[in-house]
Scaffold this motif. Structure first.
Motif, PDB file in Angstrom:
ATOM      1  N   LEU B 140      96.041  -7.805 -57.259  1.00  0.00           N
ATOM      2  CA  LEU B 140      94.274  -7.143 -56.944  1.00  0.00           C
ATOM      3  C   LEU B 140      94.359  -6.072 -56.268  1.00  0.00           C
ATOM      4  O   LEU B 140      93.187  -5.686 -56.636  1.00  0.00           O
ATOM      5  N   ARG B 141      94.212  -7.168 -55.177  1.00  0.00           N
ATOM      6  CA  ARG B 141      93.985  -6.487 -54.260  1.00  0.00           C
ATOM      7  C   ARG B 141      94.688  -5.043 -54.260  1.00  0.00           C
ATOM      8  O   ARG B 141      94.306  -4.201 -52.850  1.00  0.00           O
ATOM      9  N   ALA B 142      96.113  -4.971 -53.648  1.00  0.00           N
ATOM     10  CA  ALA B 142      97.076  -3.898 -53.729  1.00  0.00           C
ATOM     11  C   ALA B 142      96.565  -2.181 -54.463  1.00  0.00           C
ATOM     12  O   ALA B 142      96.227  -2.530 -55.206  1.00  0.00           O
ATOM     13  N   PRO B 143      96.599  -1.581 -52.798  1.00  0.00           N
ATOM     14  CA  PRO B 143      95.980  -0.106 -53.595  1.00  0.00           C
ATOM     15  C   PRO B 143      97.246   0.317 -54.218  1.00  0.00           C
ATOM     16  O   PRO B 143      98.257   0.022 -53.781  1.00  0.00           O
ATOM     17  N   ARG B 144      96.539   0.953 -55.321  1.00  0.00           N
ATOM     18  CA  ARG B 144      97.495   1.479 -57.099  1.00  0.00           C
ATOM     19  C   ARG B 144      98.060   3.578 -56.777  1.00  0.00           C
ATOM     20  O   ARG B 144      96.641   3.507 -56.132  1.00  0.00           O
ATOM     21  N   PRO B 145      98.328   3.044 -56.682  1.00  0.00           N
ATOM     22  CA  PRO B 145      99.444   5.018 -56.592  1.00  0.00           C
ATOM     23  C   PRO B 145      97.754   5.690 -57.630  1.00  0.00           C
ATOM     24  O   PRO B 145      98.233   5.285 -58.887  1.00  0.00           O
ATOM     25  N   ASP B 146      97.482   6.557 -57.195  1.00  0.00           N
ATOM     26  CA  ASP B 146      96.787   7.702 -58.015  1.00  0.00           C
ATOM     27  C   ASP B 146      98.338   8.572 -59.252  1.00  0.00           C
ATOM     28  O   ASP B 146      98.720   8.530 -59.242  1.00  0.00           O
ATOM     29  N   PRO B 147      97.421   8.276 -60.749  1.00  0.00           N
ATOM     30  CA  PRO B 147      97.849   9.314 -61.736  1.00  0.00           C
ATOM     31  C   PRO B 147      97.646  10.508 -61.696  1.00  0.00           C
ATOM     32  O   PRO B 147      98.014  11.255 -60.693  1.00  0.00           O
ATOM     33  N   PRO B 148      99.038  10.785 -61.974  1.00  0.00           N
ATOM     34  CA  PRO B 148      99.415  12.462 -61.576  1.00  0.00           C
ATOM     35  C   PRO B 148      98.333  12.908 -62.084  1.00  0.00           C
ATOM     36  O   PRO B 148      97.922  12.899 -62.814  1.00  0.00           O
ATOM     37  N   GLY B 149      97.800  13.980 -61.030  1.00  0.00           N
ATOM     38  CA  GLY B 149      96.719  14.789 -61.633  1.00  0.00           C
ATOM     39  C   GLY B 149      95.877  14.510 -60.722  1.00  0.00           C
ATOM     40  O   GLY B 149      94.828  14.604 -61.654  1.00  0.00           O
ATOM     41  N   ALA B 150      95.694  12.760 -60.670  1.00  0.00           N
ATOM     42  CA  ALA B 150      94.253  12.731 -60.235  1.00  0.00           C
ATOM     43  C   ALA B 150      93.933  12.597 -58.820  1.00  0.00           C
ATOM     44  O   ALA B 150      92.546  12.016 -58.413  1.00  0.00           O
ATOM     45  N   GLY B 151      94.578  13.649 -58.270  1.00  0.00           N
ATOM     46  CA  GLY B 151      94.048  13.370 -57.083  1.00  0.00           C
ATOM     47  C   GLY B 151      92.467  14.152 -56.508  1.00  0.00           C
ATOM     48  O   GLY B 151      91.731  15.082 -57.350  1.00  0.00           O
ATOM     49  N   SER B 152      91.663  14.996 -55.827  1.00  0.00           N
ATOM     50  CA  SER B 152      91.078  15.727 -55.173  1.00  0.00           C
ATOM     51  C   SER B 152      91.812  17.611 -55.591  1.00  0.00           C
ATOM     52  O   SER B 152      92.444  17.227 -56.119  1.00  0.00           O
ATOM     53  N   PRO B 153      90.445  17.830 -56.091  1.00  0.00           N
ATOM     54  CA  PRO B 153      90.548  18.880 -57.467  1.00  0.00           C
ATOM     55  C   PRO B 153      91.130  20.132 -55.892  1.00  0.00           C
ATOM     56  O   PRO B 153      91.068  20.206 -55.049  1.00  0.00           O
ATOM     57  N   PRO B 154      92.600  21.143 -56.610  1.00  0.00           N
ATOM     58  CA  PRO B 154      92.776  21.707 -55.705  1.00  0.00           C
ATOM     59  C   PRO B 154      91.127  23.029 -54.966  1.00  0.00           C
ATOM     60  O   PRO B 154      90.371  23.085 -56.049  1.00  0.00           O
ATOM     61  N   LEU B 155      91.968  23.425 -53.912  1.00  0.00           N
ATOM     62  CA  LEU B 155      90.656  24.141 -53.185  1.00  0.00           C
ATOM     63  C   LEU B 155      90.823  25.625 -53.427  1.00  0.00           C
ATOM     64  O   LEU B 155      91.337  26.317 -53.938  1.00  0.00           O
ATOM     65  N   SER B 156      89.430  26.557 -53.486  1.00  0.00           N
ATOM     66  CA  SER B 156      89.497  27.497 -53.929  1.00  0.00           C
ATOM     67  C   SER B 156      89.906  28.389 -52.838  1.00  0.00           C
ATOM     68  O   SER B 156      90.036  27.948 -51.805  1.00  0.00           O
ATOM     69  N   ALA B 157      90.093  30.199 -53.577  1.00  0.00           N
ATOM     70  CA  ALA B 157      90.847  30.547 -52.457  1.00  0.00           C
ATOM     71  C   ALA B 157      89.731  31.117 -50.872  1.00  0.00           C
ATOM     72  O   ALA B 157      90.295  31.131 -50.119  1.00  0.00           O
ATOM     73  N   THR B 158      88.299  30.457 -51.511  1.00  0.00           N
ATOM     74  CA  THR B 158      87.365  30.518 -50.192  1.00  0.00           C
ATOM     75  C   THR B 158      87.377  29.326 -49.429  1.00  0.00           C
ATOM     76  O   THR B 158      87.688  29.487 -48.003  1.00  0.00           O
ATOM     77  N   GLN B 159      87.496  28.491 -49.901  1.00  0.00           N
ATOM     78  CA  GLN B 159      87.713  27.379 -49.509  1.00  0.00           C
ATOM     79  C   GLN B 159      88.943  27.462 -48.680  1.00  0.00           C
ATOM     80  O   GLN B 159      88.673  26.609 -46.991  1.00  0.00           O
ATOM     81  N   ARG B 160      90.318  28.037 -48.446  1.00  0.00           N
ATOM     82  CA  ARG B 160      91.457  28.154 -48.094  1.00  0.00           C
ATOM     83  C   ARG B 160      91.099  28.938 -46.917  1.00  0.00           C
ATOM     84  O   ARG B 160      91.419  28.516 -45.792  1.00  0.00           O
TER      85      ARG B 160
END
Lengths: 181, 176
Positions: B140-160
């Motif tokens: 229960l304590r072990a970190p679980r790998p994020d499911p595909p596509g569940a990471g941070s949202p991609p940066l916009s061009a302005t942010q980049r």
């Protein structure tokens, strides 16, 4: 570092438990419950006074100072016939050296016991335990069973099944030698 | 204080009194039953009880009570004789144990190797539960790998662009 240590302890615990179970199974299952050591060995032999088939009653306490071989037998017991010659030989060999062989007839009729004594030419004293009280006092589990009682009246050995003449003679000789010293 | 008032008060208290009497009667019955216990067993019943707790020494898995063997019959007679002589059930059992050892008892005492047979399964069960608990907790304590596509949202061009600027500024400020 804590996790591997805990894992080692866990594995050691499981291994110990498995070792204990395997030891118990191997030692326990290998034992025949019918040959469990008698708790009477090393203790004073229960006294008895029993009527002899041909002669006066025999009282064990009066034989104190002598080695006594108490053999439980029955006329219907085939293994008793196997050891008959060994017991007779022991009696013939040691009767003048402070050794008494007593045959205790178990769960038998007087007629059958007398017939057996006659046909098998039993020469040592034979008594009847008609109420099986002596057999119960000796923790008997069947016949033949033989108890060797030393000069102090303590049971030093219990033999389940037919006795071996040579082994019995050796045991008696060592007791007689110890007494002589 | 008139008679009518007294009678009213007495009537009002009557249900409580009845409940109290019923409770007292119940408790008294329980005490009498507990103190009296079962009626004393007859000698034949006592013989049967003691014999049921003893192994027939010349039988396989039969109690002295159940065995038809002559030796078992003699044992039953001896039990009856000893009871008549005033020996207790424990004393009679001890007499047979002295001659035959603990193996004559249908339920050998829980000590030594025999004790291990009783307690080892409990120990193994406890060890299993502890192990299961530890494994479950770790899982229960072990970190679980994020499911595909569940990471941070991609940066916009302005942010980049802003990030690139900030990185360039930091590099310029670095000495050497």
């Amino acid at each position: 570092m804590r996790v591997p240590r805990r894992r080692t302890l866990l594995l050691a615990g499981v291994a110990t438990a498995v070792a204990i179970i395997v030891t118990l199974l191997t030692t326990g299952l290998g034992k025949d419950p019918s040959v469990i050591a008698s708790p009477l060995v090393g203790r004073v032999a229960p006294n008895f006074t029993l009527p002899q088939l041909d002669g006066p009653p025999v009282t064990l306490a009066r034989l104190r100072g002598q080695v006594v071989v108490i053999n439980f037998w029955a006329s219907w017991c085939t293994e008793c016939q196997v050891e008959q010659a060994a017991l007779d030989r022991t009696w013939q060999q040691f009767q003048d050296s402070g050794v008494v062989v007593v045959g205790v007839n178990f769960e038998d009729s007087t007629g059958a016991a007398r017939g057996y004594v006659r046909t098998e030419s039993v020469t040592y004293p034979v008594v009847e335990d008609s109420g099986s009280q002596t057999a119960l006092a000796y923790g008997l589990r069947g016949v033949p069973e033989t108890f060797v009682v030393n000069q102090s009246g303590r049971i030093v050995n219990r033999v389940i099944g037919p006795v071996d003449a040579a082994a019995l003679a050796s045991e008696i000789n060592s007791m007689l030698r110890a007494r002589a010293q | 204080m008139n008679a009518a008032g007294t009678l009213r008060r007495a009537r009002a208290g009557l249900p409580g009194l009845l409940v109290l009497i019923a409770l007292a009667a119940s408790v008294a019955t329980l005490v009498i039953v507990a103190a009296g216990g079962h009626p004393p067993a007859s000698q034949a019943q006592q013989v049967q009880q003691i014999a049921a707790g003893l192994h027939c020494p010349i039988c396989k898995d039969l109690s002295v009570a159940d065995s038809p063997a002559p030796l078992a019959q003699q044992m039953r007679q001896e039990i009856a004789q000893k009871l008549r002589a005033g020996e207790s059930a424990d004393q009679i059992r001890a007499g047979f144990v002295a001659a035959y050892g603990d193996s004559v008892l249908m339920s050998p005492p829980r000590r030594g190797v025999t004790g291990a047979v009783y307690y080892l399964p409990l120990l193994v069960l406890a060890a299993g539960l502890i192990t299961a608990f530890m494994v479950l907790r770790r899982w229960l304590r072990a970190p679980r790998p994020d499911p595909p596509g569940a990471g941070s949202p991609p940066l916009s061009a302005t942010q980049r662009r802003a990030v690139a600027k900030a990185v360039a500024r930091l590099r310029e400020e670095e000495p050497g």
